[in-house]
Design a protein around this motif. Structure first.
Motif, PDB file in Angstrom:
ATOM      1  N   UNK A  44      -0.318 -49.833  30.898  1.00 24.20           N
ATOM      2  CA  UNK A  44       0.227 -48.278  31.609  1.00 24.20           C
ATOM      3  C   UNK A  44       1.517 -48.619  32.045  1.00 24.20           C
ATOM      4  N   UNK A  45       2.628 -47.771  32.064  1.00 26.02           N
ATOM      5  CA  UNK A  45       3.804 -48.096  32.778  1.00 26.02           C
ATOM      6  C   UNK A  45       4.350 -46.623  33.273  1.00 26.02           C
ATOM      7  N   UNK A  46       4.910 -47.166  34.425  1.00 27.94           N
ATOM      8  CA  UNK A  46       5.489 -45.711  35.262  1.00 27.94           C
ATOM      9  C   UNK A  46       6.805 -46.245  35.636  1.00 27.94           C
ATOM     10  N   UNK A  47       7.874 -45.166  35.564  1.00 26.94           N
ATOM     11  CA  UNK A  47       9.023 -45.789  36.360  1.00 26.94           C
ATOM     12  C   UNK A  47       9.644 -44.063  37.112  1.00 26.94           C
ATOM     13  N   UNK A  48      10.408 -44.655  38.138  1.00 29.48           N
ATOM     14  CA  UNK A  48      10.969 -43.305  38.730  1.00 29.48           C
ATOM     15  C   UNK A  48      12.335 -43.566  39.011  1.00 29.48           C
ATOM     16  N   UNK A  49      13.099 -42.358  38.539  1.00 30.10           N
ATOM     17  CA  UNK A  49      14.584 -42.435  38.629  1.00 30.10           C
ATOM     18  C   UNK A  49      14.929 -41.512  39.946  1.00 30.10           C
ATOM     19  N   UNK A  50      15.906 -42.086  40.652  1.00 28.28           N
ATOM     20  CA  UNK A  50      16.446 -41.613  41.594  1.00 28.28           C
ATOM     21  C   UNK A  50      17.956 -41.188  41.425  1.00 28.28           C
ATOM     22  N   UNK A  51      17.922 -40.040  41.048  1.00 30.87           N
ATOM     23  CA  UNK A  51      19.436 -39.387  40.689  1.00 30.87           C
ATOM     24  C   UNK A  51      19.593 -38.144  41.551  1.00 30.87           C
ATOM     25  N   UNK A  69       0.839 -43.715  29.279  1.00 27.22           N
ATOM     26  CA  UNK A  69      -0.603 -44.110  28.774  1.00 27.22           C
ATOM     27  C   UNK A  69      -0.716 -44.199  27.772  1.00 27.22           C
ATOM     28  N   UNK A  70      -1.322 -42.801  27.063  1.00 25.61           N
ATOM     29  CA  UNK A  70      -1.460 -42.806  25.637  1.00 25.61           C
ATOM     30  C   UNK A  70      -0.172 -42.124  25.080  1.00 25.61           C
ATOM     31  N   UNK A  71       0.351 -41.234  25.951  1.00 27.31           N
ATOM     32  CA  UNK A  71       1.704 -40.700  25.565  1.00 27.31           C
ATOM     33  C   UNK A  71       2.859 -40.823  26.795  1.00 27.31           C
ATOM     34  N   UNK A  72       3.900 -40.364  26.684  1.00 23.65           N
ATOM     35  CA  UNK A  72       5.015 -40.393  27.648  1.00 23.65           C
ATOM     36  C   UNK A  72       5.269 -38.940  28.156  1.00 23.65           C
ATOM     37  N   UNK A  73       4.887 -38.937  29.585  1.00 21.05           N
ATOM     38  CA  UNK A  73       4.979 -37.391  30.263  1.00 21.05           C
ATOM     39  C   UNK A  73       5.819 -37.755  31.513  1.00 21.05           C
ATOM     40  N   UNK A 119       8.533 -57.012  35.322  1.00 24.47           N
ATOM     41  CA  UNK A 119       8.879 -56.038  36.252  1.00 24.47           C
ATOM     42  C   UNK A 119       9.731 -54.951  35.495  1.00 24.47           C
ATOM     43  N   UNK A 120      10.478 -55.326  34.405  1.00 20.25           N
ATOM     44  CA  UNK A 120      11.342 -54.428  33.602  1.00 20.25           C
ATOM     45  C   UNK A 120      11.260 -54.456  32.264  1.00 20.25           C
ATOM     46  N   UNK A 121      11.217 -55.439  31.398  1.00 18.10           N
ATOM     47  CA  UNK A 121      11.082 -55.330  29.988  1.00 18.10           C
ATOM     48  C   UNK A 121       9.760 -54.799  29.628  1.00 18.10           C
ATOM     49  N   UNK A 122       8.660 -55.381  29.851  1.00 19.29           N
ATOM     50  CA  UNK A 122       7.184 -55.047  29.472  1.00 19.29           C
ATOM     51  C   UNK A 122       6.906 -53.602  29.874  1.00 19.29           C
ATOM     52  N   UNK A 123       7.310 -53.106  30.891  1.00 21.28           N
ATOM     53  CA  UNK A 123       6.883 -51.589  31.164  1.00 21.28           C
ATOM     54  C   UNK A 123       7.960 -50.701  30.166  1.00 21.28           C
ATOM     55  N   UNK A 124       9.267 -50.977  30.365  1.00 22.85           N
ATOM     56  CA  UNK A 124       9.902 -50.131  29.312  1.00 22.85           C
ATOM     57  C   UNK A 124       9.500 -50.172  27.957  1.00 22.85           C
ATOM     58  N   UNK A 125       9.154 -51.675  27.480  1.00 21.26           N
ATOM     59  CA  UNK A 125       8.804 -51.770  25.951  1.00 21.26           C
ATOM     60  C   UNK A 125       7.414 -50.879  25.780  1.00 21.26           C
ATOM     61  N   UNK A 126       6.481 -50.857  26.733  1.00 20.92           N
ATOM     62  CA  UNK A 126       5.278 -49.920  26.565  1.00 20.92           C
ATOM     63  C   UNK A 126       5.800 -48.526  26.501  1.00 20.92           C
ATOM     64  N   UNK A 127       6.603 -47.869  27.414  1.00 20.27           N
ATOM     65  CA  UNK A 127       6.941 -46.683  27.368  1.00 20.27           C
ATOM     66  C   UNK A 127       7.675 -46.338  25.975  1.00 20.27           C
ATOM     67  N   UNK A 128       8.809 -47.277  25.685  1.00 15.20           N
ATOM     68  CA  UNK A 128       9.301 -46.913  24.330  1.00 15.20           C
ATOM     69  C   UNK A 128       8.534 -46.970  23.112  1.00 15.20           C
TER      70      UNK A 128
END
Ligand SMILES: O=P(O)(O)OC[C@H]1O[C@](O)(COP(=O)(O)O)[C@@H](O)[C@@H]1O
Ligand SMILES: [Mg+2]
Ligand SMILES: [Mg+2]
Length: 280
Positions: free
Chosen positions: A115-122, A131-135, A224-233
């Protein structure tokens, strides 16, 4: 897993406060990759670690800002690798930054990510959970509210070319030029989280951070960066590669390893694979 998502929500509310009020200056320390740590990098790392320490399902954590793996609970199920404040050097110019979390089971390597999670502070705080999809969720009055699922189109319109251009391989430069010549628009802030978030929300495109003459293994960190986003994409119907194969097939020999990486919708990534296969 829900306890981990809740912990990330709690940490993010504190990090938002830290970004708004904290000191944007440099610390005296460097992290394992040799970057000078900002006070904000260290403070956000402490916030996350303190909260994760209270979660029994977490076996161990590793942060971009720390040298070693920290063991938490022998009987815990999950391993978490996180970048507490990605793009932290953009805080002083008030551009968006983020946090990235890769959740692993069994080992700190690509095949173990679950699973992967990211948080944008904008201008707003958004959290994206794959996880199974992207929410996607948005922070509203102290609570994260579900907004939408994220799914990429087959082809996008944005091009986000990272790294130092005078160190690019000639075929990489040609690829990026060709993409612009086909009408793609430049969108690159220098923050991986907002740059990749933008491509996800605008339907697609390409983000690249290649290997270069000065950094043959790229800059962005695998765990910390590539695998989590690879999973999300991948879960959003896109792809992530190192130029030749899926980013999620890249071997990790050290927790702070980096890798060249490309994230995008299918059309753009297939184009990268074709060019790199011919030249690499
Ligand atoms: O300035 P460059 O070389 O294009 O690098 C930008 C990349 O570096 C990063 O800032 C690295 O992350 P940190 O700020 O966590 O070190 C990414 O967010 C971004 O994509
Ligand atoms: Mg980072
Ligand atoms: Mg960071």
């Amino acid at each position: 897993m829900q306890d981990i998502i809740k912990a990330i929500e709690e940490a993010s509310i504190k990090i938002k406060e830290l970004i708004e009020t904290g000191d944007t200056g440099k610390s005296e320390q460097e992290n394992s990759t040799g970057d000078t740590q900002l006070k904000l990098d260290i403070a956000s790392d402490v916030i996350i670690e303190d909260i994760f320490k209270t979660i029994p399902s977490i076996k161990a954590i590793v942060s971009e800002e720390q040298e070693e793996i920290v063991s938490l609970n022998e009987d815990g199920e999950y391993l978490i690798a996180y970048d507490p404040l990605d793009g932290s050097s953009l805080v002083d110019v008030n551009l968006s930054v983020g946090s990235i979390y890769g959740i692993y089971k069994g080992g700190f390597d690509a095949k173990s990510i679950i699973a992967s999670v990211y948080v944008v502070f904008g201008p707003r705080v958004e959290m994206v959970v794959a996880i199974d999809d992207v929410k996607m969720y948005r922070l509203k009055k102290g609570k994260f509210e579900f907004i939408q699922n994220i799914v990429l189109e087959e082809k996008g319109k944005l091009n986000a070319p990272g790294s130092t251009q005078n160190c690019w391989a000639p075929y990489h430069k040609e690829l990026i030029d060709d993409i612009f010549n086909d009408g793609y628009r430049l969108r690159y802030s220098g923050g991986m989280v907002p740059d990749l978030h933008q491509i996800l929300l605008k339907g697609g495109g390409l983000f690249s951070y290649p290997g270069t003459t000065d950094r043959p293994k790229g800059k962005l960190r695998q765990l910390f960066e590539v695998f989590p986003f690879a999973y999300t994409y991948e879960k959003a119907n896109g792809q992530a590669v190192d130029g030749f194969k899926r980013a999620l097939e890249v071997e990790t020999t050290h927790i702070h390893d980096t890798t060249p990486c490309f994230f995008g919708s299918n059309t753009e990534i297939n184009r990268v694979l074709e060019v790199y296969k011919k030249n690499g």
